[in-house]
Write a protein that holds these residues in place. Structure first.
Motif, PDB file in Angstrom:
ATOM      1  N   THR A 299       0.481  97.777 105.959  1.00  0.00           N
ATOM      2  CA  THR A 299       1.664  98.401 106.288  1.00  0.00           C
ATOM      3  C   THR A 299       2.682  98.036 105.298  1.00  0.00           C
ATOM      4  O   THR A 299       2.456  96.840 104.689  1.00  0.00           O
ATOM      5  N   CYS A 300       3.785  98.650 105.541  1.00  0.00           N
ATOM      6  CA  CYS A 300       5.037  98.377 104.511  1.00  0.00           C
ATOM      7  C   CYS A 300       5.434  97.012 104.949  1.00  0.00           C
ATOM      8  O   CYS A 300       5.803  96.604 106.093  1.00  0.00           O
ATOM      9  N   PRO A 301       5.584  95.926 104.072  1.00  0.00           N
ATOM     10  CA  PRO A 301       6.005  94.663 104.086  1.00  0.00           C
ATOM     11  C   PRO A 301       7.585  94.340 104.795  1.00  0.00           C
ATOM     12  O   PRO A 301       8.009  93.388 105.166  1.00  0.00           O
ATOM     13  N   VAL A 302       8.215  95.649 104.561  1.00  0.00           N
ATOM     14  CA  VAL A 302       9.679  95.512 104.885  1.00  0.00           C
ATOM     15  C   VAL A 302       9.858  95.855 106.417  1.00  0.00           C
ATOM     16  O   VAL A 302      10.610  95.337 107.125  1.00  0.00           O
ATOM     17  N   CYS A 303       9.300  97.119 106.485  1.00  0.00           N
ATOM     18  CA  CYS A 303       9.413  97.582 107.960  1.00  0.00           C
ATOM     19  C   CYS A 303       8.528  98.140 108.932  1.00  0.00           C
ATOM     20  O   CYS A 303       8.567  98.351 109.999  1.00  0.00           O
ATOM     21  N   GLY A 304       7.376  97.602 108.290  1.00  0.00           N
ATOM     22  CA  GLY A 304       5.937  97.848 109.204  1.00  0.00           C
ATOM     23  C   GLY A 304       5.389  99.425 109.056  1.00  0.00           C
ATOM     24  O   GLY A 304       4.487  99.554 109.784  1.00  0.00           O
ATOM     25  N   ALA A 305       5.992 100.320 108.317  1.00  0.00           N
ATOM     26  CA  ALA A 305       5.521 101.591 108.363  1.00  0.00           C
ATOM     27  C   ALA A 305       3.947 101.794 107.940  1.00  0.00           C
ATOM     28  O   ALA A 305       3.575 100.895 107.122  1.00  0.00           O
TER      29      ALA A 305
ATOM     30  N   GLY B 181      12.478 102.804 102.087  1.00  0.00           N
ATOM     31  CA  GLY B 181      12.775 102.868 100.712  1.00  0.00           C
ATOM     32  C   GLY B 181      12.132 101.694 100.025  1.00  0.00           C
ATOM     33  O   GLY B 181      12.280 101.891  98.611  1.00  0.00           O
ATOM     34  N   TYR B 182      11.171 100.728 100.725  1.00  0.00           N
ATOM     35  CA  TYR B 182      10.492 100.105 100.025  1.00  0.00           C
ATOM     36  C   TYR B 182       9.603 100.538  98.972  1.00  0.00           C
ATOM     37  O   TYR B 182       8.905 101.562  99.080  1.00  0.00           O
ATOM     38  N   ILE B 183       9.315 100.101  97.541  1.00  0.00           N
ATOM     39  CA  ILE B 183       8.575 100.860  96.374  1.00  0.00           C
ATOM     40  C   ILE B 183       7.326  99.727  96.271  1.00  0.00           C
ATOM     41  O   ILE B 183       7.460  98.540  96.221  1.00  0.00           O
ATOM     42  N   TYR B 184       6.309 100.374  96.823  1.00  0.00           N
ATOM     43  CA  TYR B 184       4.777  99.522  96.468  1.00  0.00           C
ATOM     44  C   TYR B 184       4.610  99.683  95.080  1.00  0.00           C
ATOM     45  O   TYR B 184       4.484 101.114  94.634  1.00  0.00           O
ATOM     46  N   ASP B 185       4.620  98.620  94.241  1.00  0.00           N
ATOM     47  CA  ASP B 185       4.296  98.876  92.846  1.00  0.00           C
ATOM     48  C   ASP B 185       2.892  97.937  92.584  1.00  0.00           C
ATOM     49  O   ASP B 185       2.708  97.000  92.824  1.00  0.00           O
ATOM     50  N   PRO B 186       1.752  98.977  92.236  1.00  0.00           N
ATOM     51  CA  PRO B 186       0.624  98.383  91.958  1.00  0.00           C
ATOM     52  C   PRO B 186       0.500  97.138  91.316  1.00  0.00           C
ATOM     53  O   PRO B 186      -0.470  96.239  91.038  1.00  0.00           O
ATOM     54  N   ALA B 187       1.381  97.287  90.111  1.00  0.00           N
ATOM     55  CA  ALA B 187       1.285  95.851  88.991  1.00  0.00           C
ATOM     56  C   ALA B 187       1.647  94.720  89.950  1.00  0.00           C
ATOM     57  O   ALA B 187       1.187  93.565  89.382  1.00  0.00           O
ATOM     58  N   LEU B 188       2.462  94.666  90.937  1.00  0.00           N
ATOM     59  CA  LEU B 188       2.711  93.456  91.495  1.00  0.00           C
ATOM     60  C   LEU B 188       1.868  93.317  92.929  1.00  0.00           C
ATOM     61  O   LEU B 188       1.742  92.097  93.159  1.00  0.00           O
ATOM     62  N   GLY B 189       1.214  94.298  93.574  1.00  0.00           N
ATOM     63  CA  GLY B 189       0.330  94.065  94.624  1.00  0.00           C
ATOM     64  C   GLY B 189       1.572  93.888  95.795  1.00  0.00           C
ATOM     65  O   GLY B 189       2.526  94.162  95.770  1.00  0.00           O
TER      66      GLY B 189
ATOM     67  N   THR C 229       2.554  89.414 100.443  1.00  0.00           N
ATOM     68  CA  THR C 229       2.617  89.161 102.018  1.00  0.00           C
ATOM     69  C   THR C 229       1.498  89.510 102.682  1.00  0.00           C
ATOM     70  O   THR C 229       1.300  88.944 103.879  1.00  0.00           O
ATOM     71  N   GLN C 230       0.623  90.423 102.267  1.00  0.00           N
ATOM     72  CA  GLN C 230      -0.490  90.691 102.863  1.00  0.00           C
ATOM     73  C   GLN C 230      -1.768  90.596 102.002  1.00  0.00           C
ATOM     74  O   GLN C 230      -2.869  91.115 102.390  1.00  0.00           O
ATOM     75  N   GLU C 231      -1.911  89.526 101.182  1.00  0.00           N
ATOM     76  CA  GLU C 231      -2.902  89.134 100.233  1.00  0.00           C
ATOM     77  C   GLU C 231      -3.372  90.282  99.271  1.00  0.00           C
ATOM     78  O   GLU C 231      -4.674  90.396  99.284  1.00  0.00           O
ATOM     79  N   ILE C 232      -2.584  91.239  99.126  1.00  0.00           N
ATOM     80  CA  ILE C 232      -3.015  92.217  98.016  1.00  0.00           C
ATOM     81  C   ILE C 232      -2.859  91.810  96.635  1.00  0.00           C
ATOM     82  O   ILE C 232      -1.573  91.581  96.129  1.00  0.00           O
ATOM     83  N   ASN C 233      -3.779  91.740  95.894  1.00  0.00           N
ATOM     84  CA  ASN C 233      -3.775  91.509  94.377  1.00  0.00           C
ATOM     85  C   ASN C 233      -2.871  92.256  93.533  1.00  0.00           C
ATOM     86  O   ASN C 233      -2.965  93.662  93.842  1.00  0.00           O
TER      87      ASN C 233
END
Length: 53
Positions: free
Chosen positions: A38-44, A10-18, A21-25
């Motif tokens: 990969t998902c920073p919460v579960c690794g998907a 259920g993690y939401i990737y929000d582009p405004a935040l990047g 944890t994986q150096e995504i701006n």
């Protein structure tokens, strides 16, 4: 830019935040994430995400 939700945890990737944890701006579109991201919460994998809205 669209948000994407992990179908596993259920993690939401929000582009405004990047993803610090994986150096995504901030302002990085989901489509521009590296294939190795990969998902920073579960690794998907990216393929487990669906577009929100």
């Amino acid at each position: 830019m669209a948000k994407y939700r992990c179908t596993i945890c259920g993690y939401i990737y929000d582009p405004a935040l990047g993803d610090s944890t994986q150096e995504i701006n901030p302002d990085t579109a989901f489509e521009n994430l590296p294939d190795s991201w990969t998902c920073p919460v579960c690794g998907a994998q990216k393929s487990e995400f669906v577009k929100e809205g």
